[in-house]
Design an enzyme around this catalytic site. Structure first.
Site, mmCIF file in Angstrom:
data_model
loop_
_atom_site.group_PDB
_atom_site.id
_atom_site.type_symbol
_atom_site.label_atom_id
_atom_site.label_comp_id
_atom_site.label_asym_id
_atom_site.label_seq_id
_atom_site.Cartn_x
_atom_site.Cartn_y
_atom_site.Cartn_z
ATOM 1 N N GLU A 141 -2.871 -9.124 2.889
ATOM 2 C CA GLU A 141 -3.258 -9.624 4.224
ATOM 3 C C GLU A 141 -4.726 -9.373 4.524
ATOM 4 O OE1 GLU A 141 -1.896 -6.804 3.591
ATOM 5 O OE2 GLU A 141 -2.220 -5.308 5.142
ATOM 6 N N HIS A 145 -3.897 -4.871 -0.428
ATOM 7 C CA HIS A 145 -3.501 -5.492 0.843
ATOM 8 C C HIS A 145 -3.685 -7.004 0.754
ATOM 9 C CE1 HIS A 145 -3.153 -1.876 3.404
ATOM 10 N NE2 HIS A 145 -3.971 -1.355 2.509
ATOM 11 N N CYS A 193 0.830 -1.205 0.000
ATOM 12 C CA CYS A 193 0.000 0.000 0.000
ATOM 13 C C CYS A 193 0.868 1.260 0.000
ATOM 14 C CB CYS A 193 -0.986 -0.034 1.165
ATOM 15 S SG CYS A 193 -2.311 1.193 1.024
#
Lengths: 208, 255
Positions: A190, A188, A83
């Site tokens: 994750e 992202h 990011c």
């Protein structure tokens, strides 16, 4: 197999907990470090980040984290930027006023505008990521896989052609890049369900 | 192409999980009860995001809620928003440090200084504004503090005001429809200006798959949130998602 140790660079910007959980889930050990002398010894380092480019660069410079990152790259160790972390690799960002970045990638960072995208800003939610065959970050995933984005700025796509992915949000932008041992995603992983876990697993497997 | 989002909202007081109907709270059980009675992975693997709200009446109750946030972030790899009691940058920091990606702000939504402080630290995209309203013959009255305090603002001004706040998204929650499972009230949608630029999360009334389908077909609605766990028992949410994709609703697909 001996479990790998991943360093998450903690400079006070962003959600480190989720990243740490994702790497733990994949069987890696996680060290959260803010001391540049410890960071530069890492074999695998993650540069996360959410928020202001200007503020992030200020903290990074003040704490010599830029030097630690340079050392990781020159040793040939692995760096994964997420990011704002990806944006920081750029030569600079036009957020508020122009701020110099780490200068590792020649591109610049600019804000999405409603005028050009005809879309709401921030760009938030799952969007498709298109990449060419052979991009090792996306091994086992098909072009057009969904990943989670939340951002108002993005890296402009000029200058880099190979080993990048593109995403469309009214305009095309660079959603990931691979350059030598540097990996970066605007999205992202994750936060992208099983798709993102697969991508992080790919990255860990690359770091042999 | 950007996908629409299906969001699940959970209400907590200390370690207990609550359901809400017209903003009256009903205690259901604690987190362990939730885990024992629901295969939570089925739910978290069927939604795009999770919102956790701290609805405790005790203004100082932050720590237990942070533990709840931590538990969720350990087990699900999707964005987690946390809200309730965000009266200072300090509380915002605690929620983010516990693993929240975004902050839901309702009662303090019009406190510009607080919003600016949070936006300067975590970015505007980290703030989700939440607005509760009642519909009285297509006149909308807006509320804060769990629906207990009227906000003195006219419908025709509300969206201009929201557009200027340093926030990333807006939750519009109907108090009349909240927890009823009777379907959404769409009447506020026509009051949203055409050039309104912030993504909208629509909440209040989802009872079944058909309600979700109706709402996702509206171009003004970017995301839907449901807090009614009992409507989507077992694989209800997973099935709803499958059906929505079949009906050509653009939702993310996962491997």
């Amino acid at each position: 197999m001996k479990s790998k140790t991943v360093t998450i660079i903690d400079y006070g910007m962003g959600n480190i907990g989720s990243l740490s959980n994702a790497f733990n889930y994949l069987g890696a050990k996680v060290k959260i470090l803010s001391d540049p002398y410890k960071i530069e010894k890492s074999n695998i380092a993650i540069l996360p980040g959410v928020g202001s480019f200007h503020k992030a660069m200020k903290i990074i410079k003040k704490n010599s984290i830029d030097k630690a990152i340079d050392n990781i790259i020159s040793k040939g160790d692995y760096l994964f930027c997420i990011c704002l972390g990806m944006q920081l690799l750029a030569s600079g960002s036009f957020e508020d006023k122009f701020t110099k970045g780490l200068g590792i990638i020649p591109n610049q960072v600019d804000k999405f505008t409603f005028k050009e995208t005809k879309n709401k800003i921030p760009h938030v939610g799952f969007n498709q990521v298109f990449f060419e065959k052979g991009n090792k970050l996306f091994k086992g995933l098909s072009s057009g896989t969904d990943f989670y984005f939340v951002h108002s700025y993005r890296m402009l796509p000029e200058k880099m052609k190979k080993n990048i992915s593109r995403t469309n949000y009214g305009v095309n932008f660079m959603s990931s890049l691979v350059k030598d041992n540097i990996y970066a995603t605007q999205f992202h992983p994750e936060k992208s369900q099983s798709n993102g876990i697969k991508l992080l697993d790919n990255f860990l497997k690359i770091t042999q | 192409m950007i996908k629409k989002r299906l969001i699940f909202t959970l209400l907590f007081e200390k370690d207990s999980f609550f359901l809400s109907r017209n903003f009256r709270l009903q205690k259901i059980g604690n987190y362990d009860w939730l885990k024992k009675n629901y295969d939570f992975s089925v739910i978290t693997e069927s939604v795009d995001e999770i919102i956790l709200l701290n609805v405790s009446r005790d203004e100082n109750e932050i720590q237990n809620f942070c533990e709840i946030i931590k538990t969720f972030t350990k087990e699900c790899f999707i964005p987690i928003s946390a809200g309730g009691k965000i009266s200072s940058l300090d509380v915002a920091k605690k929620y983010i440090q516990s693993g929240a990606d975004k902050l839901v702000i309702n009662s303090n939504l019009f406190k510009k200084n607080l919003l600016k402080k949070i936006a300067n630290t975590f970015g505007e995209q980290s703030i989700v504004g939440s607005l509760d309203y009642m519909n009285i013959n297509d006149n909308f009255i807006f509320y804060k503090k769990n629906g207990s305090t009227k906000i003195n603002i006219k419908t025709k001004n509300i969206f201009d005001t929201l557009a200027k706040l340093p926030i990333g998204e807006i939750i519009l929650n109907s108090i009349d429809m909240d927890g009823t499972s009777n379907g959404f009230d769409f009447s506020i949608l026509k009051r949203i200006p055409k050039n309104f630029q912030k993504p909208i999360i629509y909440a209040g009334g989802a009872g079944n798959y058909k309600h979700l389908l109706d709402a996702f077909k509206k171009k003004e609605i970017d995301s839907i949130s449901t807090a009614n766990l009992l409507n989507f028992v077992g694989d209800g949410l997973q099935e709803a998602r499958k059906q929505l994709i079949k009906k050509n609703i653009k939702l993310a697909k996962w491997i």
